[in-house]
Design an enzyme around this catalytic site. Structure first.
Site, PDB file in Angstrom:
ATOM      1  N   GLU A 194     -49.623  -5.857  40.666  1.00  0.00           N
ATOM      2  CA  GLU A 194     -49.375  -5.459  42.157  1.00  0.00           C
ATOM      3  C   GLU A 194     -49.512  -6.796  43.047  1.00  0.00           C
ATOM      4  O   GLU A 194     -50.515  -6.948  43.815  1.00  0.00           O
ATOM      5  CB  GLU A 194     -50.410  -4.369  42.705  1.00  0.00           C
ATOM      6  N   GLU A 318     -48.250   2.525  36.304  1.00  0.00           N
ATOM      7  CA  GLU A 318     -49.224   3.487  37.044  1.00  0.00           C
ATOM      8  C   GLU A 318     -48.397   4.464  37.626  1.00  0.00           C
ATOM      9  O   GLU A 318     -47.787   4.276  38.456  1.00  0.00           O
ATOM     10  CB  GLU A 318     -49.954   2.271  37.894  1.00  0.00           C
TER      11      GLU A 318
HETATM   12  O1  AHR Z   1     -55.325   2.492  39.165  1.00  0.00           O
HETATM   13  C1  AHR Z   1     -56.098   1.910  39.959  1.00  0.00           C
HETATM   14  C2  AHR Z   1     -55.425   0.823  41.161  1.00  0.00           C
HETATM   15  O2  AHR Z   1     -54.247   1.311  41.568  1.00  0.00           O
HETATM   16  C3  AHR Z   1     -55.154  -0.259  40.266  1.00  0.00           C
HETATM   17  O3  AHR Z   1     -56.080  -1.080  39.803  1.00  0.00           O
HETATM   18  C4  AHR Z   1     -54.259  -0.851  40.923  1.00  0.00           C
HETATM   19  O4  AHR Z   1     -53.059  -1.541  40.148  1.00  0.00           O
HETATM   20  C5  AHR Z   1     -53.265   0.200  41.642  1.00  0.00           C
HETATM   21  O5  AHR Z   1     -53.611  -0.072  43.078  1.00  0.00           O
END
Ligand code: AHR
Length: 513
Positions: A194, A318
């Protein structure tokens, strides 16, 4: 006779007008060629809340039964679920993590403050050796995320060398001094996380340049994953693909690009409760999660422009439901319960990833234990297997199977001005067994689905189901499971056809062989 003809006519007219929706599924077994990578069934464990400490790792001196400090019950549960791959150490945590603080004798390791997640102090007792030892124990492939945000190229290159190199070098000497003679076989390396946000607040142009620099010094036969877009940031994908493709011609520096997309009840600012919802909350979550399909398609289209042969994987590292934390728990720990609605969300997304397996090469649900849409929850010595766990267990049949393209026609389930398909599914074949996973999104109505597979005869059929009495049923500590995997009876197909009644709000596996 006239009456019969009349009724048949009325029925056919209603079908064609869509007033009675007939759900049909055609399986094109003759077109089965794309492999569903088992990595699509991957998971993600970050230093966040009670995921690593207390969840996976309790330490060797703990009263909780453990294997070298890893919770024994969790090790067996993950193996039983056939976990193929685990991503670590973050997440946002990854771009604050300095790996050398997590090696060597534990009592000599410095502590660190987890600035993103609750500001807690961690003692670094779970580091590189512990993570890779854990992966060996659960028989999962490791996926390590390097620190780009606050790290250096040298630090990243040395981590890769420490873990994977066979050479004689200061890093491999250090590894051996710390008790590991042979290198580990770690193929998957993420370069930042991110980076448009917590990983450094970069522009896509700046990150793409930085990526090329980092990737150039991460040597070996690696699968390098670039930090990709947030949800529908198509410009990020465009810039990243454009800037990195030039370099791929000489030495392939990008093997995968990540995509992150979470599902909220309404929005980031209105996440909603994990357990306290009605039909409005049910359809809203399912409707939101289905937006994943547009993301996969639109990001793939951009990737196709630069990579028409689909050599670069879209890595959804994710995804999952993100609700409000359970009342009374630490806000920064992201602990949430998991209901039958989560099972539907898992089932829908995994079907989507299967159906896009030509581009989606890996996915990682967030997160393995005690954080967001977990497969496992723990409380001291107790453990709960969530509805999402049972979906992963059910869908394990698709791992490394060959995708069967399908044509699924169903009516729409409508509520509160929203409309979603009543049924969503995917199919694959492996070792002569055809596996079909189907989600009935309608919480009120069973759906009969007519399955057609031409040119094949089957001797037997079996099934499994996940459903519950109420849409917000969940499994809790010290209680009998309300949402679990049960066997489900399926008629034997005749002439390649079989009808299956999918109970309301269910995830079903049909297997034919
Ligand atoms: O999964 C929780 C958070 O969500 C992670 O650390 C991040 O990559 C995303 O914003």
């Amino acid at each position: 006779m006239k009456k019969k003809i009349f009724y048949t006519f009325v029925l056919l007219s209603l079908f064609s007008l869509g007033a009675i929706a007939q759900t049909t599924l055609y399986l094109h077994t003759d077109q089965a060629e794309t492999k569903i990578n088992r990595e699509i069934y991957g998971h993600f464990a970050e230093h966040l809340g009670r995921c690593i400490y207390g969840g996976i790792y309790v330490g060797e001196d703990s009263d909780i039964p453990n294997i070298r400090g890893f919770r024994e019950d969790l090790v067996y549960a993950l193996k039983d679920m056939e976990i193929p791959l685990l991503r670590w150490p973050g997440g946002c945590f990854g771009d604050t993590y300095h790996w050398k603080d997590g090696i060597g004798p534990k009592h000599e390791r410095p502590s660190m403050v987890n600035v993103h997640w609750g500001g807690v102090t961690e003692d670094n007792s779970f580091g590189t050796h512990e993570f890779l030892d854990f992966c060996e124990l659960i028989e999962a492939e490791p996926y390590i995320n390097l620190n780009v945000g606050s790290g250096t190229v040298r630090e990243a290159a040395e981590w890769v060398e420490y873990v994977t190199s066979k050479n004689i070098s200061p890093m491999t000497d250090l590894r051996k001094k710390n008790g590991r003679e042979e290198p580990w076989d770690v193929k998957y390396w993420g370069i930042g996380n991110e980076n448009w946000g917590c990983g450094g607040n970069m522009t896509p142009e700046y990150y793409a340049d930085l990526y090329i620099r980092f990737a150039s010094y991460c040597h070996g036969d690696l699968y390098r994953i670039a930090g990709g877009p947030n949800v529908d940031d198509y410009n990020w994908m465009e810039v990243l693909m454009k800037k990195t493709t030039r370099h791929n011609r000489h030495r392939r520096l990008v093997q995968g690009v990540s995509l992150h997309n979470y599902t909220f009840t309404n929005s980031w600012g209105d996440k909603g409760s994990a357990t306290d919802f009605d039909e409005k909350g049910w359809i809203s979550v399912l409707n939101n999660t289905l937006k994943m399909e547009t993301l996969l398609e639109r990001h793939s289209t951009i990737m196709d422009k630069y990579d028409p042969n689909k050599e670069i994987g879209l890595i959804v590292d994710e995804w999952g439901n993100w609700f409000n934390v359970e009342p009374g728990t630490t806000p920064g720990f992201l602990y949430q319960q998991n209901t039958l609605r989560d099972a539907l969300v898992a089932g829908i997304n995994l079907n989507l990833f299967n159906n896009h397996a030509d581009r989606v090469k890996m996915s990682n649900i967030a997160q393995t234990v005690n954080v967001l849409q977990s497969v496992i929850l723990t409380k001291d010595e107790e453990i709960v297997l969530t509805p999402t766990y049972y979906v992963f267990k059910m869908y394990a049949v698709h791992q490394d199977a060959t995708l069967i393209p399908i044509n699924l026609k169903s009516g729409q389930y409508k509520y509160d001005g929203k409309s979603v398909p009543s049924v969503y599914g995917s199919a694959s074949t492996k070792d002569g067994v055809v596996s079909i996973t189907l989600c009935n999104l309608n919480p009120n109505k069973a759906e009969t689905i007519d399955i057609n597979i031409t040119g094949q005869e089957f001797a037997s059929s079996t099934g499994q189901i996940i459903t519950a009495t109420n849409m917000n049923d969940y499994n809790d500590f010290g209680q009998e499971e309300k949402v679990t995997l049960k066997s489900f009876s399926v008629k034997k197909p005749k002439n390649g056809k079989v009808s299956v009644e999918l109970p309301a709000k269910s995830v079903v596996l049909v297997q034919l062989q």
